[in-house]
Design an enzyme around this catalytic site. Structure first.
Site, PDB file in Angstrom:
ATOM      1  N   CYS A   1       0.835  -1.216   0.000  1.00  0.00           N
ATOM      2  CA  CYS A   1       0.000   0.000   0.000  1.00  0.00           C
ATOM      3  C   CYS A   1       0.863   1.258   0.000  1.00  0.00           C
ATOM      4  O   CYS A   1       1.866   1.329   0.706  1.00  0.00           O
ATOM      5  CB  CYS A   1      -0.944   0.077   1.181  1.00  0.00           C
ATOM      6  SG  CYS A   1      -2.085  -1.272   1.325  1.00  0.00           S
TER       7      CYS A   1
ATOM      8  N   ARG B   1       4.122  -0.448  -4.772  1.00  0.00           N
ATOM      9  CA  ARG B   1       3.869  -0.926  -3.401  1.00  0.00           C
ATOM     10  C   ARG B   1       2.570  -1.710  -3.290  1.00  0.00           C
ATOM     11  O   ARG B   1       2.295  -2.349  -2.271  1.00  0.00           O
ATOM     12  CB  ARG B   1       3.810   0.261  -2.434  1.00  0.00           C
ATOM     13  CG  ARG B   1       5.084   1.055  -2.359  1.00  0.00           C
ATOM     14  CD  ARG B   1       4.883   2.240  -1.463  1.00  0.00           C
ATOM     15  NE  ARG B   1       4.742   1.835  -0.075  1.00  0.00           N
ATOM     16  CZ  ARG B   1       5.753   1.701   0.768  1.00  0.00           C
ATOM     17  NH1 ARG B   1       6.969   1.960   0.374  1.00  0.00           N
ATOM     18  NH2 ARG B   1       5.542   1.329   2.002  1.00  0.00           N
TER      19      ARG B   1
ATOM     20  N   TRP C   1      -2.689  -2.835  -1.679  1.00  0.00           N
ATOM     21  CA  TRP C   1      -2.347  -4.252  -1.765  1.00  0.00           C
ATOM     22  C   TRP C   1      -3.229  -4.909  -0.711  1.00  0.00           C
ATOM     23  O   TRP C   1      -3.024  -4.717   0.488  1.00  0.00           O
ATOM     24  CB  TRP C   1      -0.872  -4.460  -1.451  1.00  0.00           C
ATOM     25  CG  TRP C   1      -0.425  -5.883  -1.625  1.00  0.00           C
ATOM     26  CD1 TRP C   1      -0.012  -6.474  -2.774  1.00  0.00           C
ATOM     27  CD2 TRP C   1      -0.332  -6.893  -0.612  1.00  0.00           C
ATOM     28  NE1 TRP C   1       0.322  -7.783  -2.554  1.00  0.00           N
ATOM     29  CE2 TRP C   1       0.133  -8.075  -1.229  1.00  0.00           C
ATOM     30  CE3 TRP C   1      -0.614  -6.923   0.763  1.00  0.00           C
ATOM     31  CZ2 TRP C   1       0.334  -9.262  -0.534  1.00  0.00           C
ATOM     32  CZ3 TRP C   1      -0.425  -8.111   1.456  1.00  0.00           C
ATOM     33  CH2 TRP C   1       0.056  -9.267   0.804  1.00  0.00           C
TER      34      TRP C   1
ATOM     35  N   ASN D   1      -2.102   2.122   5.612  1.00  0.00           N
ATOM     36  CA  ASN D   1      -1.204   1.039   5.228  1.00  0.00           C
ATOM     37  C   ASN D   1      -0.885   0.266   6.510  1.00  0.00           C
ATOM     38  O   ASN D   1      -0.435   0.868   7.483  1.00  0.00           O
ATOM     39  CB  ASN D   1       0.076   1.642   4.620  1.00  0.00           C
ATOM     40  CG  ASN D   1       1.138   0.598   4.314  1.00  0.00           C
ATOM     41  OD1 ASN D   1       0.851  -0.601   4.263  1.00  0.00           O
ATOM     42  ND2 ASN D   1       2.361   1.047   4.114  1.00  0.00           N
ATOM     43  N   GLY D   2      -1.140  -1.034   6.532  1.00  0.00           N
ATOM     44  CA  GLY D   2      -0.883  -1.812   7.741  1.00  0.00           C
ATOM     45  C   GLY D   2      -2.056  -2.727   8.029  1.00  0.00           C
ATOM     46  O   GLY D   2      -2.923  -2.937   7.173  1.00  0.00           O
TER      47      GLY D   2
ATOM     48  N   GLU E   1      17.848 -17.843  -6.496  1.00  0.00           N
ATOM     49  CA  GLU E   1      17.470 -16.515  -6.957  1.00  0.00           C
ATOM     50  C   GLU E   1      16.930 -16.566  -8.391  1.00  0.00           C
ATOM     51  O   GLU E   1      15.934 -15.908  -8.720  1.00  0.00           O
ATOM     52  CB  GLU E   1      18.676 -15.566  -6.828  1.00  0.00           C
ATOM     53  CG  GLU E   1      18.468 -14.156  -7.346  1.00  0.00           C
ATOM     54  CD  GLU E   1      17.348 -13.377  -6.669  1.00  0.00           C
ATOM     55  OE1 GLU E   1      16.774 -13.850  -5.673  1.00  0.00           O
ATOM     56  OE2 GLU E   1      17.011 -12.289  -7.176  1.00  0.00           O
TER      57      GLU E   1
ATOM     58  N   LYS F   1      13.188 -15.403  -9.426  1.00  0.00           N
ATOM     59  CA  LYS F   1      12.943 -14.378 -10.454  1.00  0.00           C
ATOM     60  C   LYS F   1      11.934 -14.879 -11.469  1.00  0.00           C
ATOM     61  O   LYS F   1      11.008 -14.177 -11.850  1.00  0.00           O
ATOM     62  CB  LYS F   1      14.222 -14.034 -11.204  1.00  0.00           C
ATOM     63  CG  LYS F   1      15.196 -12.994 -10.781  1.00  0.00           C
ATOM     64  CD  LYS F   1      14.777 -11.696 -10.244  1.00  0.00           C
ATOM     65  CE  LYS F   1      14.028 -11.728  -8.962  1.00  0.00           C
ATOM     66  NZ  LYS F   1      14.647 -11.310  -7.766  1.00  0.00           N
TER      67      LYS F   1
ATOM     68  N   GLU G   1       8.270 -15.364  -9.902  1.00  0.00           N
ATOM     69  CA  GLU G   1       7.504 -14.193  -9.481  1.00  0.00           C
ATOM     70  C   GLU G   1       7.043 -13.327 -10.653  1.00  0.00           C
ATOM     71  O   GLU G   1       5.999 -12.698 -10.563  1.00  0.00           O
ATOM     72  CB  GLU G   1       8.245 -13.363  -8.426  1.00  0.00           C
ATOM     73  CG  GLU G   1       9.456 -12.619  -8.891  1.00  0.00           C
ATOM     74  CD  GLU G   1      10.122 -11.820  -7.775  1.00  0.00           C
ATOM     75  OE1 GLU G   1       9.440 -11.348  -6.865  1.00  0.00           O
ATOM     76  OE2 GLU G   1      11.354 -11.660  -7.841  1.00  0.00           O
TER      77      GLU G   1
ATOM     78  N   HIS H   1      18.274 -36.643  -4.770  1.00  0.00           N
ATOM     79  CA  HIS H   1      17.504 -37.067  -3.591  1.00  0.00           C
ATOM     80  C   HIS H   1      16.009 -36.793  -3.759  1.00  0.00           C
ATOM     81  O   HIS H   1      15.284 -36.727  -2.775  1.00  0.00           O
ATOM     82  CB  HIS H   1      18.050 -36.369  -2.342  1.00  0.00           C
ATOM     83  CG  HIS H   1      19.484 -36.709  -2.064  1.00  0.00           C
ATOM     84  ND1 HIS H   1      19.886 -37.937  -1.599  1.00  0.00           N
ATOM     85  CD2 HIS H   1      20.621 -35.993  -2.252  1.00  0.00           C
ATOM     86  CE1 HIS H   1      21.213 -37.962  -1.477  1.00  0.00           C
ATOM     87  NE2 HIS H   1      21.677 -36.786  -1.875  1.00  0.00           N
TER      88      HIS H   1
ATOM     89  N   LYS I   1       6.181  -4.406  -3.709  1.00  0.00           N
ATOM     90  CA  LYS I   1       7.617  -4.218  -3.575  1.00  0.00           C
ATOM     91  C   LYS I   1       8.069  -4.271  -2.123  1.00  0.00           C
ATOM     92  O   LYS I   1       9.093  -4.838  -1.801  1.00  0.00           O
ATOM     93  CB  LYS I   1       7.993  -2.870  -4.199  1.00  0.00           C
ATOM     94  CG  LYS I   1       9.470  -2.563  -4.171  1.00  0.00           C
ATOM     95  CD  LYS I   1      10.216  -3.428  -5.153  1.00  0.00           C
ATOM     96  CE  LYS I   1      11.705  -3.191  -5.129  1.00  0.00           C
ATOM     97  NZ  LYS I   1      12.421  -4.288  -5.799  1.00  0.00           N
TER      98      LYS I   1
HETATM   99  O1  M6R Z   1      12.969  -4.971   0.728  1.00  0.00           O
HETATM  100  P1  M6R Z   1      13.468  -6.339   1.103  1.00  0.00           P
HETATM  101  O2  M6R Z   1      14.792  -6.634   0.517  1.00  0.00           O
HETATM  102  O3  M6R Z   1      13.453  -6.558   2.588  1.00  0.00           O
HETATM  103  O4  M6R Z   1      12.426  -7.330   0.459  1.00  0.00           O
HETATM  104  C1  M6R Z   1      12.503  -8.703   0.687  1.00  0.00           C
HETATM  105  C2  M6R Z   1      11.627  -9.453  -0.280  1.00  0.00           C
HETATM  106  O5  M6R Z   1      10.293  -9.096  -0.118  1.00  0.00           O
HETATM  107  C3  M6R Z   1      12.041  -9.213  -1.735  1.00  0.00           C
HETATM  108  O6  M6R Z   1      13.376  -9.513  -1.952  1.00  0.00           O
HETATM  109  C4  M6R Z   1      11.159 -10.062  -2.674  1.00  0.00           C
HETATM  110  O7  M6R Z   1      11.423 -11.410  -2.501  1.00  0.00           O
HETATM  111  C5  M6R Z   1      11.362  -9.631  -4.124  1.00  0.00           C
HETATM  112  N1  M6R Z   1      10.104  -9.594  -4.805  1.00  0.00           N
HETATM  113  C6  M6R Z   1      12.248 -10.536  -4.877  1.00  0.00           C
HETATM  114  O8  M6R Z   1      12.421 -10.168  -6.194  1.00  0.00           O
END
Ligand code: M6R
Length: 613
Positions: free
Chosen positions: A2, A27, A73, A99-100, A486, A490, A493, A509, A608
């Protein structure tokens, strides 16, 4: 999670709010709305993007010089028009954006309903507007500000709030507990936002609100106090980010821009910190705690998502270069165990945004148990960067694409510098070795540039072929195991393809059962000391007709011959290899997601900055 904006001044509030919401859309982007005061309370809100809101504001010609806005969000209640913010009190005279999460909203709602109030949405936020009004109208002696304070004392949970009231039509009230808010100070105008991006084009003077604080803001002044009504004098900070840094600069998506920015962002992260000639590293942010770090029994790294992956790279780096034991924890799990951490331990939290609720909670838990807490953050002024005892900024510049790219490489660069520095201080790295490491580290930005120039076309070709693959497997060893994780994150997501990352040896395994001629397997075979083993793992995949995409060191003809596609990266020391191997994986995910027509910068269900637990 948010985004909140607010404006009071002489400009058209609708314009400022919509522009600000567009900048905050990363956000949260399931609905958006504004409330503008212009003799009446004009509210425009609905499901969908800010662009829809912009159109309806223009169509309805809503004008005014003060207002609040929100991009959502969803937490409570599905994304629809009614659940969109702002939410109004019963009389419609008070509007709130939030927000929260309000944890006790059910019991408060029950009470307010018994008192005759009608609720329209399924959100937790609506109770805030209603409760403020209940208290405010319940007694002549209570000012609006006091009604807000009394409301906040009844609320359990987290909030960043902006509130307007038709009775005080020149003021915006804001409050913070657990969700970031800052105030931008202009000439006869004030701006409110969840982060600096909506403010930067108007002013560089900002005040960060801390937890438990509120402010009353009009066009010419602001008053910050605690919610217990104790007046505060806050420091005015200067923003260092520029407008260019938060625009796309001709790229179709922020993610692609941020991938291509990495030669520069890595160089920015290194700048002024490494000295090739002397073989020294200077990290001003942790200079004062270096002795504690040298004497630390162990380092516990806590983070989430991509930052957790960089933490895993950190584990290899600290153990290899500095001989300091490291544990890497999911921040969300750390706090709900009974963690064994205390004096003599160092907790290192890693966060791009510096606002991730789980990471912040882990930090607070470790601090409460007596550990020293260090941070690696990208956003200057963020809550995590302010609550840690010391830390190092990544200086990657604003990262807007929801999928983290340049923040990851910058975090790994900081971890590398920290581990090298610690290794030097502890006497595990001598002068000659330090110079070699630093010379190689300084060469990384050019090597990243080389990869970007060399592999953009081949990743596009690969992406065409694998656009509709239903699954992907990513395998890596040693330093490149976290890169496998990672790469898989990527892809899933932003393209919504199911992908798993594994240590290559772990494949036999269980995951090996998945391999057939339909399964693309991305192998990161660029860590010299494990390459022979990796070749065996590739053979195992090939024997089951899996399709090999390899990221390998140039001149590795063995891996090349076994692969359907291969991307070679310039050679480097094993411990720096994640900084190079991750680049083609970022591009591959990007192009696959684009081919699938996905919204790369704002993937579904994500946000984000994850400021709820
Ligand atoms: O702002 P942060 O680095 O604490 O965020 C952590 C995760 O939410 C963030 O890395 C998330 O996994 C991303 N979408 C990955 O691309």
């Amino acid at each position: 999670m948010c985004g909140i904006v607010g404006y009071v001044g002489t400009r058209d509030a609708g314009d400022v709010l919509v522009k600000g919401l567009k900048r905050l859309e990363y956000r949260g982007y399931d609905s958006a709305g504004v409330a503008i005061l212009n003799g009446e309370m004009s509210v425009q809100k609905g499901k969908g993007k800010v662009i829809n809101l912009e159109k309806s504001l223009a169509a309805n010609e809503i004008k005014g010089h003060i207002g609040i806005g929100h991009t959502r969000w969803a937490t409570h209640g599905e994304p629809n028009d009614v659940n969109s913010h702002p939410h109004l009190s019963e009389s419609g005279r008070i509007a709130v954006v939030h927000n929260g999460i309000i944890e006790n909203y059910n019991s408060l709602k029950r009470k307010l309903t018994e008192n005759g109030r009608t609720f329209h949405s399924q959100t937790d936020t609506e109770i805030i507007a209603q409760l403020i009004e209940e208290i405010y109208t319940g007694s002549d002696k209570i000012t609006f500000e006091q009604a807000i304070q009394l409301t906040l004392k009844q609320i359990v949970g987290t909030y960043g709030l902006a509130i307007v009231n038709l009775d005080t039509p020149d003021k915006i009230y804001i409050a913070r507990k657990g969700s970031p808010l800052l105030l931008g100070i202009g000439e006869n105008e004030m701006f409110i936002a969840s982060d600096a991006s909506p403010i930067v084009e108007y002013t560089n003077k900002v005040v960060y609100l801390d937890d438990g604080e509120m402010a009353v803001v009009d066009a010419n002044s602001y008053e910050v106090k605690t919610i217990d009504d104790v007046a505060l004098t806050k420091e005015v900070h200067e923003l260092a980010i520029s407008l260019d840094a938060i625009e796309k600069a001709g790229y179709p998506h922020f993610m692609l821009k941020e991938i291509f920015e990495q030669p520069r962002s890595i160089a920015d992260c290194l700048r002024g910190r490494i000295n090739e000639k002397n073989g020294t590293i200077q990290l001003g942010g942790i200079a004062e705690v270096m002795d504690d770090l040298v004497n630390a029994k162990r380092i516990v790294i806590a983070a989430c998502g991509t930052s957790w992956h960089s933490g895993l790279v950190g584990e290899y780096l600290f153990e290899h270069l500095a001989k300091t034991p490291v544990e890497v924890e999911y921040a969300s799990e750390f706090r709900y165990r009974d963690p064994l951490i205390g004096e003599g331990d160092v907790m290192l939290v890693i966060s791009q945004s510096g606002e991730t609720a789980d990471t912040l909670a882990a930090l607070r838990e470790a601090k409460a148990r007596g550990a020293m807490v260090l941070g690696i953050c990208n956003v200057v002024g963020s809550t995590i960067s302010r609550e840690t005892d010391a830390g190092v900024f990544t200086h990657a510049g604003p990262e807007i694409g929801v999928a983290s790219t340049k923040a990851f490489t910058a975090q790994v660069v900081v971890l590398t510098m920290m581990a090298l520095k610690l290794g030097i201080e502890k006497g595990h790295i001598n002068k000659k070795q330090a110079k070699e490491y630093i010379r190689e580290l300084a060469a990384i930005p050019d090597k990243v540039d080389q990869i970007l120039k060399g592999c953009d076309d081949v990743t596009q070709d690969m992406a065409k072929l694998f656009t509709y693959a239903p699954n992907f497997l990513y395998l890596g060893r040693s330093y490149n195991f976290p890169v496998a994780l990672e790469g898989a994150l990527k892809l899933k997501e932003i393209s919504y393809i199911h992908a798993e990352g594994y240590p290559a040896a772990e494949m036999k395994h269980g995951p090996i059962a998945l391999i057939d001629e339909m399964m693309p397997v991305v192998v990161i075979a660029a860590t010299d000391h494990t390459n022979d083993k990796m070749v065996s793992n590739i053979e195992e995949v090939k024997a089951r007709k899996g399709r090999i995409i390899s990221i390998m060191n140039s001149e590795n003809s063995e891996v090349k011959d076994l692969s359907e596609f291969s991307i070679s990266i310039p050679s480097t020391k094993d411990c720096f290899s994640p900084l190079l191997t991750v680049i083609p994986l970022q591009l591959l995910s990007y192009y696959i997601a684009v081919n699938r027509g996905c919204n790369v910068d704002q993937p579904r269900n994500l946000a984000k900055s994850v400021t709820v637990e």
